[in-house]
Every structure is written in structure tokens, then in C-alpha cells.
Write a protein that holds these residues in place. Structure first.
Motif, PDB file in Angstrom:
ATOM      1  N   GLY A 147      47.855 -87.304 -61.756  1.00  0.00           N
ATOM      2  CA  GLY A 147      47.640 -88.696 -61.502  1.00  0.00           C
ATOM      3  C   GLY A 147      46.420 -88.546 -60.326  1.00  0.00           C
ATOM      4  N   SER A 148      46.549 -87.660 -59.589  1.00  0.00           N
ATOM      5  CA  SER A 148      45.824 -87.572 -58.296  1.00  0.00           C
ATOM      6  C   SER A 148      45.624 -86.153 -57.954  1.00  0.00           C
ATOM      7  CB  SER A 148      46.588 -88.261 -57.254  1.00  0.00           C
ATOM      8  OG  SER A 148      45.503 -88.454 -56.065  1.00  0.00           O
ATOM      9  N   ILE A 149      44.145 -85.792 -57.164  1.00  0.00           N
ATOM     10  CA  ILE A 149      44.032 -84.613 -56.396  1.00  0.00           C
ATOM     11  C   ILE A 149      43.842 -84.930 -54.898  1.00  0.00           C
ATOM     12  CG2 ILE A 149      42.281 -82.891 -56.559  1.00  0.00           C
ATOM     13  CD1 ILE A 149      41.959 -83.124 -59.422  1.00  0.00           C
ATOM     14  N   LEU A 150      44.030 -83.810 -54.221  1.00  0.00           N
ATOM     15  CA  LEU A 150      43.519 -84.126 -52.828  1.00  0.00           C
ATOM     16  C   LEU A 150      42.762 -82.978 -52.432  1.00  0.00           C
ATOM     17  CD1 LEU A 150      46.275 -83.455 -50.096  1.00  0.00           C
ATOM     18  CD2 LEU A 150      46.475 -82.783 -52.474  1.00  0.00           C
ATOM     19  N   SER A 151      42.041 -83.005 -51.341  1.00  0.00           N
ATOM     20  CA  SER A 151      41.247 -81.945 -50.472  1.00  0.00           C
ATOM     21  C   SER A 151      42.184 -81.928 -49.154  1.00  0.00           C
ATOM     22  CB  SER A 151      39.849 -82.236 -50.145  1.00  0.00           C
ATOM     23  OG  SER A 151      39.145 -81.715 -51.332  1.00  0.00           O
ATOM     24  N   GLY A 152      43.180 -80.791 -49.215  1.00  0.00           N
ATOM     25  CA  GLY A 152      43.755 -80.732 -47.672  1.00  0.00           C
ATOM     26  C   GLY A 152      42.740 -80.335 -46.688  1.00  0.00           C
ATOM     27  N   GLY A 153      43.283 -80.416 -45.459  1.00  0.00           N
ATOM     28  CA  GLY A 153      42.156 -79.853 -44.325  1.00  0.00           C
ATOM     29  C   GLY A 153      41.625 -78.593 -44.695  1.00  0.00           C
ATOM     30  N   GLY A 154      40.361 -78.633 -44.825  1.00  0.00           N
ATOM     31  CA  GLY A 154      39.595 -77.350 -45.034  1.00  0.00           C
ATOM     32  C   GLY A 154      39.487 -76.845 -46.585  1.00  0.00           C
ATOM     33  N   SER A 155      40.343 -77.734 -47.410  1.00  0.00           N
ATOM     34  CA  SER A 155      40.054 -77.429 -48.838  1.00  0.00           C
ATOM     35  C   SER A 155      38.681 -78.014 -49.596  1.00  0.00           C
ATOM     36  CB  SER A 155      41.396 -78.110 -49.636  1.00  0.00           C
ATOM     37  OG  SER A 155      41.240 -77.691 -51.090  1.00  0.00           O
ATOM     38  N   VAL A 156      37.725 -77.221 -49.442  1.00  0.00           N
ATOM     39  CA  VAL A 156      36.360 -77.585 -49.928  1.00  0.00           C
ATOM     40  C   VAL A 156      35.899 -76.694 -50.918  1.00  0.00           C
ATOM     41  CG1 VAL A 156      36.096 -78.796 -47.660  1.00  0.00           C
ATOM     42  CG2 VAL A 156      35.220 -76.363 -48.113  1.00  0.00           C
ATOM     43  N   PRO A 157      34.578 -77.317 -51.650  1.00  0.00           N
ATOM     44  CA  PRO A 157      34.173 -76.336 -52.721  1.00  0.00           C
ATOM     45  C   PRO A 157      33.480 -75.197 -51.903  1.00  0.00           C
ATOM     46  CG  PRO A 157      33.310 -78.733 -52.974  1.00  0.00           C
ATOM     47  CD  PRO A 157      34.390 -78.534 -51.647  1.00  0.00           C
ATOM     48  N   HIS A 158      32.867 -75.314 -50.877  1.00  0.00           N
ATOM     49  CA  HIS A 158      32.577 -74.216 -50.025  1.00  0.00           C
ATOM     50  C   HIS A 158      32.051 -74.700 -48.659  1.00  0.00           C
ATOM     51  CE1 HIS A 158      28.156 -74.655 -50.326  1.00  0.00           C
ATOM     52  NE2 HIS A 158      28.397 -74.812 -51.705  1.00  0.00           N
ATOM     53  N   LEU A 159      32.176 -74.038 -47.649  1.00  0.00           N
ATOM     54  CA  LEU A 159      31.812 -74.562 -46.252  1.00  0.00           C
ATOM     55  C   LEU A 159      30.858 -75.667 -45.859  1.00  0.00           C
ATOM     56  CD1 LEU A 159      33.228 -71.929 -43.763  1.00  0.00           C
ATOM     57  CD2 LEU A 159      34.453 -73.951 -44.228  1.00  0.00           C
ATOM     58  N   GLN A 160      29.682 -75.261 -46.689  1.00  0.00           N
ATOM     59  CA  GLN A 160      28.503 -76.131 -46.507  1.00  0.00           C
ATOM     60  C   GLN A 160      27.891 -76.811 -47.752  1.00  0.00           C
ATOM     61  OE1 GLN A 160      25.206 -73.844 -44.517  1.00  0.00           O
ATOM     62  NE2 GLN A 160      26.531 -73.694 -42.854  1.00  0.00           N
ATOM     63  N   ALA A 161      28.971 -77.252 -48.481  1.00  0.00           N
ATOM     64  CA  ALA A 161      29.039 -77.928 -49.772  1.00  0.00           C
ATOM     65  C   ALA A 161      28.088 -79.304 -49.646  1.00  0.00           C
ATOM     66  CB  ALA A 161      30.202 -78.226 -50.393  1.00  0.00           C
ATOM     67  N   THR A 162      27.183 -79.515 -50.647  1.00  0.00           N
ATOM     68  CA  THR A 162      26.543 -80.814 -50.433  1.00  0.00           C
ATOM     69  C   THR A 162      27.103 -81.880 -50.985  1.00  0.00           C
ATOM     70  OG1 THR A 162      25.363 -80.327 -52.737  1.00  0.00           O
ATOM     71  CG2 THR A 162      24.304 -79.375 -50.569  1.00  0.00           C
ATOM     72  N   PRO A 163      26.855 -82.993 -50.911  1.00  0.00           N
ATOM     73  CA  PRO A 163      27.537 -84.259 -51.463  1.00  0.00           C
ATOM     74  C   PRO A 163      27.326 -84.067 -53.023  1.00  0.00           C
ATOM     75  CG  PRO A 163      26.077 -84.928 -49.620  1.00  0.00           C
ATOM     76  CD  PRO A 163      25.757 -83.517 -49.913  1.00  0.00           C
ATOM     77  N   GLN A 164      26.219 -83.602 -53.531  1.00  0.00           N
ATOM     78  CA  GLN A 164      26.051 -83.407 -55.102  1.00  0.00           C
ATOM     79  C   GLN A 164      27.088 -82.404 -55.491  1.00  0.00           C
ATOM     80  OE1 GLN A 164      23.314 -85.104 -57.060  1.00  0.00           O
ATOM     81  NE2 GLN A 164      25.090 -84.495 -58.338  1.00  0.00           N
ATOM     82  N   GLU A 165      27.173 -81.483 -54.664  1.00  0.00           N
ATOM     83  CA  GLU A 165      28.250 -80.209 -55.136  1.00  0.00           C
ATOM     84  C   GLU A 165      29.697 -80.851 -55.062  1.00  0.00           C
ATOM     85  OE1 GLU A 165      26.882 -75.964 -53.987  1.00  0.00           O
ATOM     86  OE2 GLU A 165      26.971 -77.270 -52.420  1.00  0.00           O
ATOM     87  N   TRP A 166      29.981 -81.856 -54.073  1.00  0.00           N
ATOM     88  CA  TRP A 166      31.139 -82.546 -54.045  1.00  0.00           C
ATOM     89  C   TRP A 166      31.431 -83.458 -55.184  1.00  0.00           C
ATOM     90  CZ3 TRP A 166      35.477 -82.262 -51.183  1.00  0.00           C
ATOM     91  CH2 TRP A 166      35.710 -81.607 -49.814  1.00  0.00           C
ATOM     92  N   LEU A 167      30.468 -84.176 -55.573  1.00  0.00           N
ATOM     93  CA  LEU A 167      30.427 -85.105 -56.461  1.00  0.00           C
ATOM     94  C   LEU A 167      30.424 -84.613 -57.962  1.00  0.00           C
ATOM     95  CD1 LEU A 167      28.279 -88.372 -56.514  1.00  0.00           C
ATOM     96  CD2 LEU A 167      28.263 -86.800 -58.636  1.00  0.00           C
ATOM     97  N   ASN A 168      29.870 -83.604 -58.142  1.00  0.00           N
ATOM     98  CA  ASN A 168      30.157 -82.597 -59.508  1.00  0.00           C
ATOM     99  C   ASN A 168      31.444 -82.231 -59.568  1.00  0.00           C
ATOM    100  OD1 ASN A 168      27.264 -83.112 -59.956  1.00  0.00           O
ATOM    101  ND2 ASN A 168      26.482 -81.227 -59.353  1.00  0.00           N
ATOM    102  N   MET A 169      31.904 -81.663 -58.501  1.00  0.00           N
ATOM    103  CA  MET A 169      33.370 -81.183 -58.678  1.00  0.00           C
ATOM    104  C   MET A 169      34.461 -82.262 -58.906  1.00  0.00           C
ATOM    105  SD  MET A 169      35.853 -79.693 -55.525  1.00  0.00           S
ATOM    106  CE  MET A 169      36.097 -81.218 -54.905  1.00  0.00           C
ATOM    107  N   VAL A 170      34.324 -83.623 -58.328  1.00  0.00           N
ATOM    108  CA  VAL A 170      35.139 -84.504 -58.630  1.00  0.00           C
ATOM    109  C   VAL A 170      34.933 -84.921 -59.686  1.00  0.00           C
ATOM    110  CG1 VAL A 170      35.882 -87.154 -57.722  1.00  0.00           C
ATOM    111  CG2 VAL A 170      35.272 -85.228 -55.967  1.00  0.00           C
ATOM    112  N   ASN A 171      33.594 -85.395 -60.529  1.00  0.00           N
ATOM    113  CA  ASN A 171      33.584 -85.683 -61.963  1.00  0.00           C
ATOM    114  C   ASN A 171      34.141 -84.798 -62.987  1.00  0.00           C
ATOM    115  OD1 ASN A 171      32.578 -88.222 -61.076  1.00  0.00           O
ATOM    116  ND2 ASN A 171      30.139 -87.486 -61.290  1.00  0.00           N
ATOM    117  N   GLY A 172      34.061 -83.462 -62.468  1.00  0.00           N
ATOM    118  CA  GLY A 172      34.607 -82.321 -63.576  1.00  0.00           C
ATOM    119  C   GLY A 172      35.968 -82.555 -63.696  1.00  0.00           C
ATOM    120  N   PHE A 173      36.993 -82.887 -62.573  1.00  0.00           N
ATOM    121  CA  PHE A 173      38.336 -83.075 -62.623  1.00  0.00           C
ATOM    122  C   PHE A 173      38.597 -84.307 -63.411  1.00  0.00           C
ATOM    123  CE2 PHE A 173      38.462 -80.476 -58.284  1.00  0.00           C
ATOM    124  CZ  PHE A 173      38.873 -79.572 -58.884  1.00  0.00           C
TER     125      PHE A 173
END
Length: 630
Positions: free
Chosen positions: A75-101
Motif C-alpha cells: 500500500g505504501s513506500i517511504l524514504s527513511g532518513g537518507g534513503s535516496v536514489p543517490h545523494l545528489q539525485a535530481t527531481p527528475q530522477e526522484w520522479l522517475n523512481m516514484v512513477n516506476g514503483f
């Protein structure tokens, strides 16, 4: 039966089958014209037990894949503190990851979209180049709910820039002991101020319409996110300020001190409430049916969903997993709806499924949890717009948000001392001087001034953590170009004495921390900071800017200090500090909590019988702004 009758029965059977098939294709829950309750009812009737339990699970992105989302109906995913695609991920990379899930969730039989959560506790703090606002203790010093509401709106837009739609904020704990490592997440020791600051929910979620039913979650548009009031309840009152410890207080005290913020949050339509790790009079909050179900869901009429804290089910019994099945049983029976697992989701799913099938947990409890989760998802508009779009990408770190953060810094500063008497104030400082000294571990360190919950769970020191303006850079931009600035992080006594400085600015404080790592029974300035303070202030006129998540022991140094400023944890816009030091704006902040003389006095809060502070709650000197060209 005659031939005609047989034909008639056959025709009726075929007709009924066709009607059922047609009805199955017309899924009411996908019809936005219908009331949400009807959509929930239609979807619930179609769901199997495993689909319902899947909705109750929240996993970290580290273990999530589109296939996991599909196969386990998560039902849900989270990013815990520091759980990121990579440290300097762009908004586009975040968005692509979320849409993939999300595509994984949409490929399930019923196509129920997932909701993605993240800790955005002082801005979108996990994301590189996001605007980092002052932590809550600084916002409490502003006494400005309207400012906090604007911060909520800006944060929501930056969160949407990365495709995320759910934030674990605000923390509405009432910190009663600054030794607690989460005290900077609390707006104040005063429940009335905390209650006022729940205005941030209207910024995050949108203004709830008039005549709305109390307790029903509300999200007002695609630029808004679901908020989470945390941590229910009493987490700021634990014994000796020890994180996740026991809060010993009678029910009247609990309701009058720690509960008012939740009542206000529910009235504002907050979508979710997170339960505290802590206990109340020995009973774990994650197992407290009376407060979670009877009071929050019953008396306060909260209709959103209740979520656990990170791995809280595992922490209910010690050693970890001593009786995991019992922990799952008692937490679900207490009234928790979604469980932040976040890794061992198969074990949780199997355990909960077994408890339901063996009738330890009634199906009515599962249905209540799922209805609440679906209500939030429908209210968020997830079924109509499950995929994130790119229309908010440019909002991350937007200049308007940085200007807002700078304003918040200015309003959060509390002036505690300004010269020995009113006739000889140290502040505001002259912009034009021959040579000034800037010193201290926090003067030119973006990570230190942001504190914990910045990019990483514990935060970090240094200027490469994210983008922003350090206090030193702000000073350099504020003074006259003819003024020479000398920066020495830790100047020696003789060095200060032998140079002809007009005055010194010493910026010292605590290193970054979060949660239990910040628990501190001494609350002293780190030794190097004390040495720097003495070396400078014993030789020249000086102003000390203290960067901390709470009051610290300062009384032994007050004689040397000409001016003292509590700047809390100001975030990325350090120029806001310089704006006020040099008189472009006046000091206006008021202490959101009592400043003690010694740690032995703690806990000590306004209204206590033996109240004997160094600076009382609400204290704060004011100054008038000077002409910008002075």
C-alpha cells in the motif's frame, strides 16, 4: 419442467451472468463523480484478504521494486532518513523512481495506487538542493502561525517536485525536557504555541472547507500533500528526556499538555497520525487501545489512518523479536492501520494473515484499517492521477522558498543579551569597520547550521551536504565592501589579542544529531566552542551566535559575552542571521522554551512551582532596524 421453462431459465441465467460481468467492468471506485464512501465500499467488496493486508504495509524504497509492489499489493513506500536514489539525485530522477514503483502498484488486479511518504520535517530535507527551513524550535520562536502555514505550502510544492505526495510532518510534540534528542523538532514547551503552529497542516494539505465533518482528512489540490501529526502522544515528556522512554503523567496532564495539538490537527483535517515509540505510564503507545482507538478515533473522531513509527513493531518487545507475533497482534488491535515495516514485509504479512485466519484479529479491524487508508488515497486524488507529473519540478529550491526561509530565520532569532545596559547596546553591528573577526565551528558550515534530518537522518557537517548560504557568507554580503573580514575557525588567545579587530562574531554550537543520538544530560557547548568563545570574547567586544536545537549551558560565559543570540538551527539561508545582526531587520523572536541556568534544574517549564530560569519562557530583547545604507 417444459422446454419453454428451460429456455426461460437459461435466458435468465445468461442475462444475470452478463449483468455481473458488465457490473464488474464498471468499477464504481474508479468513478470520481461518486461520493468517496461509495467508492470505498465498492472497492472493499472486491478486495481479498491478501489485498487488504497489503494495503496496511509500508516498506522502504531500498527493498521496493515494481514487482514487489505488484506481487505483495503493497500500500505504501517511504524514504527513511537518507534513503535516496543517490545523494545528489535530481527531481527528475526522484520522479522517475516514484512513477516506476507506482506502475507496479497499478499492474495489480485492482490497480490500487500506492502512497509515497518521506520525512520533510524542515523543508524537503532528504533531497539535495531543497530549501531547508529552520527547525521547529526556531519556528516556535517566531510566534507566527501564518509564516508557518506559508512554509507548509512551500514544502508541499518542493515535495511534489520529486513526485512524492505524503510527508511525515509536522511533529507536534511538546518538549518538556531539552535533554531529549528530538527537542528541536518541538515548537515549544507550551502546548498553546504547539497548537497554534499546527497551522502548517493548512499549508501542507490546503485549507479545509467550512462545514467539513470533523476528523475527515482533506487534501486540496495537486500542489498539496498528505500531512502526518506525530508522535501520538506524550513523546516530549519522557523521563529525563530519554528518547522512546516512559512518560509518567496523569491523564489530566497528558490531555492538557500533550494532546491539544492533536485535537487541532484533527480539526484541520490532517490525513494521518503517527504513533510514538514512547510509553505512557508503562504502556507502549503502539499497544495503547484506549488512546489510539477510544480517544483518537473515538473521542476526537479522527477518520484518517494511524501509522506506526519506523520498525516500531520490532521495538515493542526486547530483545528484538522476543515475541513478534504478540507485537503485531497488540498493535493492530490497539488501532494501528498502516505499519512502517520497513524491510521484513513478508514476515509481517505472514504473521498478520495468520492472526486473521486464526481469528485472533477480527476481519472488522482489518476492514477499518483499509477503509481509512483508502479514504486518504481517494481524498488525495490518487485514483484519478496516480502518476506524478513534471509540472512542479522547478519548485525544488525555488528562490521564493529560499526568500521565505530567510524571512523565517530573521524572525526566529532571539536576542538574549545586548550590552551591559540599554544605553550601550552591542547590536545592531556597524557594517563599516576596519577589520572584524568571525570565528567558530558553525560560522562557515552549512551542515552544522542545518542540523539533523538534513540529507541524512543524522545530518552532517560541511558545505558539500547541500546548497545554501553559510552565516559567514551572509556576513560578507552584509558588510560594507571596505570592511575587512578575517575568518579563523579556532583562533588562539594571543592571536586575537595581538590583532586590532573592531569586534568579533563567534558562531558556535552543537554538532548535528537526530533522535536518540541527540539525548544529552549535560547540554554544554562542545569544549572547542567554549575555548573559541573565551579566546575571542576575553580580548575584544563580541557577539556570540549560538547554533543549537535547544538551550545550552551559557551562564559561565555570560560575563565575557557582550551580546548573545539564540539562532537555533536556521537551515540553508544563513544570510537571515546577518540581516538582523547588521540591522536591516530588528530582533523580534521570543524564547519558545525556558533557558535554564544549569542542567541540574531540568526538567523546568513555565508555570512550575520552583521556576528559576536564566531567561524565562517568552523572553527576547528587541531592536529596531537601521537604515539599510548605514
Amino acid at each position: 419442467m417444459g422446454k419453454t421453462s428451460v429456455l426461460l431459465v437459461g435466458f435468465l441465467f445468461s442475462f444475470l451472468v452478463a449483468m455481473v460481468q458488465a457490473g464488474d467492468k464498471y468499477k464504481k471506485y474508479n468513478d470520481p463523480s461518486l461520493p468517496i464512501n461509495k467508492r470505498i465500499g465498492d472497492l472493499m467488496r472486491r478486495m481479498s484478504l491478501d489485498e487488504k493486508i497489503g494495503q496496511m504495509v509500508q516498506i522502504d524504497r531500498k527493498v521496493a521494486t515494481p514487482e514487489v509492489m505488484r506481487d505483495y499489493k503493497i500500500g505504501s513506500i517511504l524514504s527513511g532518513g537518507g534513503s535516496v536514489p543517490h545523494l545528489q539525485a535530481t527531481p527528475q530522477e526522484w520522479l522517475n523512481m516514484v512513477n516506476g514503483f507506482q506502475n507496479g502498484s497499478l499492474s495489480t488486479r485492482l490497480g490500487i495506487p500506492m502512497i509515497y511518504g518521506i520525512d520533510a520535517v524542515h523543508g524537503h530535507n532528504n533531497v539535495y538542493k531543497a530549501t531547508i527551513f529552520p527547525h521547529n524550535i526556531g519556528l516556535g520562536a517566531t510566534r507566527d502561525p501564518e509564516l508557518v502555514k506559508r512554509i507548509g505550502s512551500a514544502t508541499a510544492r518542493e515535495v511534489r517536485a520529486t513526485g512524492i505526495n505524503y510527508v511525515f510532518a509536522p511533529c507536534i510534540a511538546v518538549c518538556r525536557d531539552p535533554r531529549w534528542g528530538r527537542c528541536f523538532e518541538s515548537y515549544s514547551e507550551d502546548p498553546d504555541i504547539v497548537k497554534e503552529m499546527t497551522e502548517i497542516i493548512n499549508g501542507l494539505q490546503g485549507e479545509i472547507p467550512k462545514n467539513s465533518r470533523k476528523g475527515v482528512p482533506y487534501v486540496g489540490g495537486r500542489e498539496k500533500v498528505v500531512a502526518c501529526a506525530k508522535h501520538f502522544v506524550g513523546d516530549g515528556g519522557t523521563t529525563r528526556g530519554i528518547n522512546e522512554n516512559n512518560t509518567v503523567i496523569d491523564k489530566h496532564g497528558l490531555l492538557s499538555i500533550h494532546m491539544p495539538g492533536y485535537n487541532a490537527a484533527v480539526i484541520k483535517g490532517v490525513g494521518t497520525v503517527m504513533v510514538s515509540y514512547s510509553s505512557w505510564n508503562g504502556v507502549k503507545m503502539h499497544a495503547n487501545h484506549d488512546l489510539v482507538t477510544n480517544f483518537l478515533k473515538g473521542s476526537l473522531r479522527f477518520r484518517g489512518f494511524v501509522i506506526s513509527d519506523w520498525q516500531a513493531i520490532d521495538r515493542m518487545t526486547y530483545p528484538v523479536h522476543a515475541n513478534y507475533t504478540y507485537s503485531v497482534l497488540t498493535s493492530i488491535q490497539a488501532g494501528l492501520d498502516m505499519i512502517m515495516v520497513p524491510y521484513n514485509y513478508t514476515e509481517f504479512i505472514d504473521t498478520l494473515t495468520g492472526l486473521v485466519k486464526n481469528k485472533f484479529i477480527p476481519m472488522s479491524r482489518i476492514d477499518d484499517a483499509v477503509r481509512r487508508i483508502l479514504r486518504v488515497k481517494f481524498q488525495l486524488g490518487l485514483f484519478e492521477n496516480p502518476l506524478s507529473d513534471e509540472s512542479f519540478i522547478d519548485q525544488l529550491g525555488h528562490q521564493a522558498h529560499r526568500d521565505l526561509a530567510r524571512e523565517a530565520v530573521r524572525k526566529s532569532l532571539v536576542l538574549l543579551k545586548n550590552g551591559e545596559n540599554a544605553d550601550e547596546p552591542m547590536l545592531p553591528l556597524p557594517k563599516k569597520s576596519s577589520k572584524i573577526l568571525v570565528a567558530g565551528s558553525h560560522a562557515d558550515d552549512l551542515g552544522n547550521q542545518c542540523g539533523g534530518w538534513t540529507i541524512n537522518w543524522q545530518g552532517g557537517s560541511g558545505n558539500n551536504l547541500t546548497s545554501g548560504t553559510t552565516i559567514l557568507k551572509g556576513i560578507a554580503e552584509a558588510v560594507d565592501p571596505s570592511t575587512e573580514i578575517v575568518y579563523e575557525e579556532n583562533p588562539e588567545f594571543d592571536y586575537v589579542k595581538s590583532n586590532n579587530f573592531s569586534y568579533g562574531i563567534v558562531v558556535v554550537g552543537e554538532p548535528p544529531y537526530a533522535e536518540t543520538n541527540g539525548d544529552n544530560l549535560n547540554l554544554t557547548i562542545p569544549l572547542q566552542g567554549q575555548y573559541t568563545l573565551y579566546n575571542v570574547c576575553a580580548n575584544i567586544k563580541c557577539v556570540v551566535v549560538l547554533i543549537s536545537g535547544r538551550p545550552l549551558v551559557i551562564m559561565p560565559h555570560l560575563e565575557q559575552v557582550d551580546a548573545l543570540v539564540a539562532a537555533w538551527l536556521p537551515g540553508t539561508e544563513g544570510q537571515g542571521v546577518a540581516d538582523v545582526l547588521f540591522g536591516d531587520y530588528g530582533f523580534s523572536g521570543k524564547l519558545p522554551r525556558t533557558w535554564f541556568k544549569t542542567a541540574e534544574q531540568l526538567p523546568m517549564n513555565v508555570g512550575d512551582l520552583n521556576y528559576d530560569p536564566l531567561y524565562p519562557f517568552g523572553y527576547g530583547l528587541t531592536t529596531q532596524p537601521l537604515n539599510a545604507t548605514s
